[in-house]
Design an enzyme around this catalytic site. Structure first.
Site, PDB file in Angstrom:
ATOM      1  N   THR A  36       1.054  -1.246   0.301  1.00  0.00           N
ATOM      2  CA  THR A  36      -0.308   0.013  -0.009  1.00  0.00           C
ATOM      3  C   THR A  36       1.228   1.150  -0.433  1.00  0.00           C
ATOM      4  O   THR A  36       2.370   1.444   0.435  1.00  0.00           O
ATOM      5  CB  THR A  36      -0.799  -0.394   1.856  1.00  0.00           C
ATOM      6  OG1 THR A  36      -1.226   1.459   0.982  1.00  0.00           O
ATOM      7  CG2 THR A  36       0.163  -0.086   2.674  1.00  0.00           C
ATOM      8  N   ASP A  37       0.569   2.302  -0.634  1.00  0.00           N
ATOM      9  CA  ASP A  37       0.646   3.686  -0.560  1.00  0.00           C
ATOM     10  C   ASP A  37       1.792   3.955   1.104  1.00  0.00           C
ATOM     11  O   ASP A  37       2.134   4.979   1.297  1.00  0.00           O
ATOM     12  CB  ASP A  37       0.447   4.825  -1.420  1.00  0.00           C
ATOM     13  CG  ASP A  37      -1.205   4.655  -0.940  1.00  0.00           C
ATOM     14  OD1 ASP A  37      -1.820   4.541   0.259  1.00  0.00           O
ATOM     15  OD2 ASP A  37      -2.026   5.532  -1.504  1.00  0.00           O
ATOM     16  N   GLU A  38       0.294   3.830   2.286  1.00  0.00           N
ATOM     17  CA  GLU A  38       0.397   4.520   3.288  1.00  0.00           C
ATOM     18  C   GLU A  38       1.652   4.053   3.562  1.00  0.00           C
ATOM     19  O   GLU A  38       2.013   4.420   4.934  1.00  0.00           O
ATOM     20  CB  GLU A  38      -0.924   3.097   4.550  1.00  0.00           C
ATOM     21  CG  GLU A  38      -1.907   4.117   3.940  1.00  0.00           C
ATOM     22  CD  GLU A  38      -2.584   3.637   4.753  1.00  0.00           C
ATOM     23  OE1 GLU A  38      -2.933   3.404   5.980  1.00  0.00           O
ATOM     24  OE2 GLU A  38      -3.862   3.668   4.024  1.00  0.00           O
ATOM     25  N   LYS A  70       2.166  -3.689   7.456  1.00  0.00           N
ATOM     26  CA  LYS A  70       2.200  -3.538   6.059  1.00  0.00           C
ATOM     27  C   LYS A  70       3.843  -2.942   5.524  1.00  0.00           C
ATOM     28  O   LYS A  70       4.384  -3.793   4.907  1.00  0.00           O
ATOM     29  CB  LYS A  70       1.487  -2.580   4.544  1.00  0.00           C
ATOM     30  CG  LYS A  70      -0.336  -3.129   5.634  1.00  0.00           C
ATOM     31  CD  LYS A  70      -0.382  -4.497   4.871  1.00  0.00           C
ATOM     32  CE  LYS A  70      -0.567  -4.186   2.832  1.00  0.00           C
ATOM     33  NZ  LYS A  70      -0.624  -5.938   2.610  1.00  0.00           N
TER      34      LYS A  70
HETATM   35  P1  NAD Z   1     -10.494  -6.214   2.838  1.00  0.00           P
HETATM   36  O1  NAD Z   1     -10.305  -6.216   4.299  1.00  0.00           O
HETATM   37  O2  NAD Z   1     -11.197  -6.418   1.816  1.00  0.00           O
HETATM   38  O3  NAD Z   1      -9.949  -8.092   2.370  1.00  0.00           O
HETATM   39  C1  NAD Z   1      -8.857  -8.943   3.531  1.00  0.00           C
HETATM   40  C2  NAD Z   1      -9.590 -10.210   3.178  1.00  0.00           C
HETATM   41  O4  NAD Z   1      -8.107 -10.747   3.478  1.00  0.00           O
HETATM   42  C3  NAD Z   1     -10.932 -11.090   3.225  1.00  0.00           C
HETATM   43  O5  NAD Z   1     -11.173 -11.851   2.862  1.00  0.00           O
HETATM   44  C4  NAD Z   1     -10.238 -11.354   4.460  1.00  0.00           C
HETATM   45  O6  NAD Z   1     -11.272 -12.887   4.719  1.00  0.00           O
HETATM   46  C5  NAD Z   1      -8.580 -12.099   4.285  1.00  0.00           C
HETATM   47  N1  NAD Z   1      -7.660 -12.382   5.064  1.00  0.00           N
HETATM   48  C6  NAD Z   1      -7.496 -11.550   6.747  1.00  0.00           C
HETATM   49  N2  NAD Z   1      -6.723 -12.427   7.818  1.00  0.00           N
HETATM   50  C7  NAD Z   1      -6.479 -13.875   6.576  1.00  0.00           C
HETATM   51  C8  NAD Z   1      -5.510 -14.094   7.577  1.00  0.00           C
HETATM   52  N3  NAD Z   1      -5.148 -15.185   8.698  1.00  0.00           N
HETATM   53  N4  NAD Z   1      -5.776 -15.950   6.448  1.00  0.00           N
HETATM   54  C9  NAD Z   1      -6.108 -15.362   5.241  1.00  0.00           C
HETATM   55  N5  NAD Z   1      -6.845 -14.253   5.360  1.00  0.00           N
HETATM   56  C10 NAD Z   1      -7.514 -13.617   5.756  1.00  0.00           C
HETATM   57  O7  NAD Z   1      -8.198  -6.388   2.763  1.00  0.00           O
HETATM   58  P2  NAD Z   1      -8.504  -4.807   0.966  1.00  0.00           P
HETATM   59  O8  NAD Z   1      -9.059  -3.782   1.058  1.00  0.00           O
HETATM   60  O9  NAD Z   1      -9.408  -6.297  -0.539  1.00  0.00           O
HETATM   61  O10 NAD Z   1      -6.929  -5.091   0.516  1.00  0.00           O
HETATM   62  C11 NAD Z   1      -6.391  -6.244   0.270  1.00  0.00           C
HETATM   63  C12 NAD Z   1      -4.673  -5.829   0.178  1.00  0.00           C
HETATM   64  O11 NAD Z   1      -4.846  -4.539  -0.367  1.00  0.00           O
HETATM   65  C13 NAD Z   1      -4.659  -5.444   1.804  1.00  0.00           C
HETATM   66  O12 NAD Z   1      -3.290  -5.999   1.416  1.00  0.00           O
HETATM   67  C14 NAD Z   1      -4.364  -4.372   1.864  1.00  0.00           C
HETATM   68  O13 NAD Z   1      -3.167  -3.864   2.595  1.00  0.00           O
HETATM   69  C15 NAD Z   1      -4.195  -3.901  -0.316  1.00  0.00           C
HETATM   70  N6  NAD Z   1      -4.234  -3.204   0.198  1.00  0.00           N
HETATM   71  C16 NAD Z   1      -5.572  -2.281  -0.162  1.00  0.00           C
HETATM   72  C17 NAD Z   1      -6.224  -1.025  -0.670  1.00  0.00           C
HETATM   73  C18 NAD Z   1      -7.489  -0.420  -0.604  1.00  0.00           C
HETATM   74  O14 NAD Z   1      -7.823   0.358  -1.123  1.00  0.00           O
HETATM   75  N7  NAD Z   1      -8.093  -1.238   0.235  1.00  0.00           N
HETATM   76  C19 NAD Z   1      -5.203  -0.310  -1.080  1.00  0.00           C
HETATM   77  C20 NAD Z   1      -3.276  -0.326  -1.645  1.00  0.00           C
HETATM   78  C21 NAD Z   1      -3.623  -1.980  -1.056  1.00  0.00           C
HETATM   79  O1  DAU Z   2      -4.144   4.506   0.813  1.00  0.00           O
HETATM   80  C1  DAU Z   2      -4.538   2.648   0.627  1.00  0.00           C
HETATM   81  C2  DAU Z   2      -5.432   2.365   2.228  1.00  0.00           C
HETATM   82  O2  DAU Z   2      -6.744   2.590   1.767  1.00  0.00           O
HETATM   83  C3  DAU Z   2      -4.927   1.423   2.293  1.00  0.00           C
HETATM   84  O3  DAU Z   2      -4.419   0.008   2.075  1.00  0.00           O
HETATM   85  C4  DAU Z   2      -6.284   0.572   3.093  1.00  0.00           C
HETATM   86  O4  DAU Z   2      -6.601  -0.511   3.192  1.00  0.00           O
HETATM   87  C5  DAU Z   2      -7.201   1.355   2.846  1.00  0.00           C
HETATM   88  O5  DAU Z   2      -8.229   1.121   4.442  1.00  0.00           O
HETATM   89  C6  DAU Z   2      -7.393   2.318   2.439  1.00  0.00           C
HETATM   90  O6  DAU Z   2      -7.643   3.200   3.661  1.00  0.00           O
HETATM   91  P1  DAU Z   2      -7.385   5.040   4.518  1.00  0.00           P
HETATM   92  O7  DAU Z   2      -7.212   4.517   5.534  1.00  0.00           O
HETATM   93  O8  DAU Z   2      -7.533   6.072   3.291  1.00  0.00           O
HETATM   94  O9  DAU Z   2      -9.097   4.563   3.937  1.00  0.00           O
HETATM   95  P2  DAU Z   2     -10.408   4.708   4.670  1.00  0.00           P
HETATM   96  O10 DAU Z   2     -11.738   4.355   3.711  1.00  0.00           O
HETATM   97  O11 DAU Z   2     -11.003   3.817   5.845  1.00  0.00           O
HETATM   98  O12 DAU Z   2     -10.448   6.158   5.125  1.00  0.00           O
HETATM   99  C7  DAU Z   2     -10.834   7.355   4.067  1.00  0.00           C
HETATM  100  C8  DAU Z   2      -9.996   8.850   4.315  1.00  0.00           C
HETATM  101  O13 DAU Z   2     -11.734   8.837   4.325  1.00  0.00           O
HETATM  102  C9  DAU Z   2      -9.358   9.233   4.732  1.00  0.00           C
HETATM  103  O14 DAU Z   2      -9.118  10.272   5.590  1.00  0.00           O
HETATM  104  C10 DAU Z   2     -10.152   8.316   6.938  1.00  0.00           C
HETATM  105  C11 DAU Z   2     -11.574   9.192   6.091  1.00  0.00           C
HETATM  106  N1  DAU Z   2     -12.486   8.851   6.473  1.00  0.00           N
HETATM  107  C12 DAU Z   2     -12.940   7.281   6.806  1.00  0.00           C
HETATM  108  C13 DAU Z   2     -14.096   7.147   6.983  1.00  0.00           C
HETATM  109  C14 DAU Z   2     -14.334   5.257   7.480  1.00  0.00           C
HETATM  110  C15 DAU Z   2     -13.910   9.614   7.615  1.00  0.00           C
HETATM  111  O15 DAU Z   2     -13.421  10.765   7.526  1.00  0.00           O
HETATM  112  N2  DAU Z   2     -15.369   8.882   8.098  1.00  0.00           N
HETATM  113  C16 DAU Z   2     -14.915   7.599   7.830  1.00  0.00           C
HETATM  114  O16 DAU Z   2     -16.579   7.080   8.422  1.00  0.00           O
END
Ligand code: NAD
Ligand code: DAU
Length: 338
Positions: A125-127, A157
Site C-alpha cells: 500500500t501507499d501508506e 504492511k
Molecule cells: P479486505 O479487508 O477487503 O480483504 C482482506 C481479505 O483477507 C478478507 O477476505 C479476509 O477474510 C482475508 N484475511 C484476513 N486475514 C486473513 C488470514 N490471516 N488468512 C487468510 N485470509 C485472511 O482488504 P482489501 O481492501 O481487499 O485489501 C487487500 C490487500 O490490498 C491488503 O493487503 C491491503 O493492505 C492492500 N491494499 C488495499 C487498498 C485499499 O484501498 N483497499 C489499497 C492498497 C493496498
Molecule cells: O491508501 C491505501 C489504503 O486505503 C489501504 O492500504 C487501506 O487498506 C484502505 O483501508 C485505505 O485506507 P484509508 O484509511 O485511506 O481508507 P478509509 O476508507 O478508511 O478512509 C479514507 C479517508 O476517509 C481517510 O482520510 C479517513 C476518512 N474517513 C473514513 C471513514 C471510514 C472519514 O472521514 N470518515 C469515515 O467514516
C-alpha cells in the site's frame, strides 16, 4: 500454471479473482481465505462451478496448514492480498495486524522457500510511505521514498514489505511488491469511506467525516489495480517495487459531496466527528515506473469510476445489506458448520 491468491474473498482480492479466473481459463486459481469479518463468499459466488477455480478456507499465519497446502498444491505463483486492512481497527486492536500482516507474510515466504516458487507477489500500500503535507501538491511518492509508516496498519504492511525484500536478497526468492493508492468499486466492505457514504446516504443516515474533511486520498478504480498486479506478476522484474496510482486526488469532503450530489441527497447529512488518531494528511502516488516499464495505465478516472460504483451499489443492494445486517455471517456458519 497454478496460482494461490490469498485474501480472495475480500474487496480487491475478490475483484482480482473475477478478473483472473475469467481472463486466464488455462490457469488454475486457488483462492485461500480465512473468511474474517471482511471475507465474503457471496463475492465469489459467480465463480462457483468454474473448472479452473476452487476455494480453500485457511489462515496464512497457520504454518502447519500453509505448508500442507503448498505440499499438496505446489503452486507456481502466490499473490498475497490477505491482510487486516482497516486503519481504524488497527488503532483499537494492533495485535491481529502483526499476526496476519507480518507473521502471515513470513509464513507464506517460508513455504515458498521450502517448496519453490516462480514468483511471490506482495500486495502492499501507499501508506507505507507515511503521508505528504497538504500544502505541497508538487510532492508525490516514488518507489525511492523512505518507508515511514504512521498507523499500526501501515507499520505492519511496511514490516511485511521489508521481509519480502529480505527473503529475496537472503534466500533468492523471486518476489515483486506493488504499492497502490486507495481503491474503490464493487464488493468494497461498507466500513471504508466510499461504500460507507453510499450505503448510509441511501438510507438517509448521517455521514461521519473525520476532522475537517480536508485529508486527501488518491483514488483508483479497483479493476485498474487488478490489471496492474497482473502486469507486474507476469512481466515485472523480480526484486522490484512498483507504485500504482492514477493521479485522482480528492479531499474526503469532495468525495462525500460528489456521492451525495450523485444520489440527490442533501449535504446536511454530513456530520463532522472526532479525527482519526495520527490521521495521514495526503497520499499521492507517482506511477511513472509502472507506466514506463510495463505500459500500464488506468482505464478509469475518478469522474468515470464513481458513477459505475454507485450504480453497482444500487443494483447489488442485497450484497451490502446482508453485510450490514450480519446475515452473511449466518451464511458462513451454514456453509462451514462452524
Ligand atoms: P479486505 O479487508 O477487503 O480483504 C482482506 C481479505 O483477507 C478478507 O477476505 C479476509 O477474510 C482475508 N484475511 C484476513 N486475514 C486473513 C488470514 N490471516 N488468512 C487468510 N485470509 C485472511 O482488504 P482489501 O481492501 O481487499 O485489501 C487487500 C490487500 O490490498 C491488503 O493487503 C491491503 O493492505 C492492500 N491494499 C488495499 C487498498 C485499499 O484501498 N483497499 C489499497 C492498497 C493496498
Ligand atoms: O491508501 C491505501 C489504503 O486505503 C489501504 O492500504 C487501506 O487498506 C484502505 O483501508 C485505505 O485506507 P484509508 O484509511 O485511506 O481508507 P478509509 O476508507 O478508511 O478512509 C479514507 C479517508 O476517509 C481517510 O482520510 C479517513 C476518512 N474517513 C473514513 C471513514 C471510514 C472519514 O472521514 N470518515 C469515515 O467514516
Amino acid at each position: 500454471m497454478k496460482y494461490i491468491v490469498t485474501g480472495g474473498a475480500g474487496f480487491i482480492g475478490g475483484n482480482y479473482m473475477h478478473f483472473a479466473v475469467n481472463t486466464y481459463p488455462e490457469d488454475q486459481w486457488i483462492c485461500l481465505d480465512k473468511l474474517t469479518y471482511a471475507g465474503n463468499l457471496e463475492t465469489l459466488k459467480p465463480l462457483e462451478g468454474k473448472p479452473n477455480y476452487h476455494f480453500v478456507r485457511g489462515d496464512i499465519a497457520d504454518r502447519e496448514f500453509i505448508f500442507s497446502l503448498f505440499e499438496k498444491e505446489k503452486p507456481d505463483f502466490v499473490i498475497n492480498f490477505a491482510a487486516e486492512s482497516h486503519v481504524d481497527r488497527s488503532v483499537t486492536d494492533p495485535d491481529i495486524f502483526v499476526r496476519t500482516n507480518v507473521m502471515g507474510t513470513v509464513t507464506l515466504l517460508d513455504a515458498c522457500r521450502s517448496f519453490g516458487i516462480r514468483r511471490y507477489h506482495q500486495v502492499s500500500t501507499d501508506e507505507v510511505y507515511g503521508d505528504l503535507p497538504l500544502d505541497r501538491p508538487d510532492l508525490f511518492f516514488t518507489e525511492e521514498n523512505q518507508i515511514k509508516a504512521s498507523s499500526p496498519y501501515s507499520a505492519s504492511k511496511a514490516s511485511a514489505d521489508l521481509f519480502v525484500m529480505a527473503y529475496h536478497r537472503t534466500f533468492g526468492i523471486p518476489v515483486t511488491i506493488s504499492r497502490c493508492s486507495n481503491n474503490y468499486g464493487p464488493y468494497h466492505f461498507p466500513e471504508k469511506l466510499i461504500p460507507l457514504v453510499i450505503s448510509r446516504a441511501l438510507k438517509e443516515e448521517k455521514i461521519p467525516v473525520y476532522g475537517n474533511g480536508a485529508n486527501v486520498r488518491d483514488w483508483l478504480y479497483v479493476t485498474d489495480h487488478c490489471r496492474a498486479i497482473d502486469r507486474i506478476v507476469r512481466e515485472g522484474r523480480s526484486g522490484e517495487v512498483y507504485n500504482i496510482g492514477g493521479h485522482n486526488e480528492r479531499s474526503n469532503l469532495e468525495v462525500v459531496k460528489t456521492i451525495l450530489h450523485a444520489l440527490g441527497k442533501p449535504e446536511s447529512l454530513i456530520e463532522y466527528v472526532k479525527d482519526r488518531p495520527g490521521h495521514d494528511q495526503r497520499y499521492a502516488m507517482d506511477p511513472a515506473k509502472i507506466e514506463r516499464e510495463l505500459h500500464w495505465e488506468p482505464e478509469y478516472s475518478f469522474d468515470t469510476g464513481i458513477p459505475v460504483t454507485i450504480d453497482w451499489y444500487l443494483k447489488n443492494r442485497e450484497w451490502w445489506e446482508h453485510i450490514i445486517s450480519g446475515e452473511y455471517q449466518k451464511y458462513f456458519e451454514e456453509q462451514y458448520k462452524i
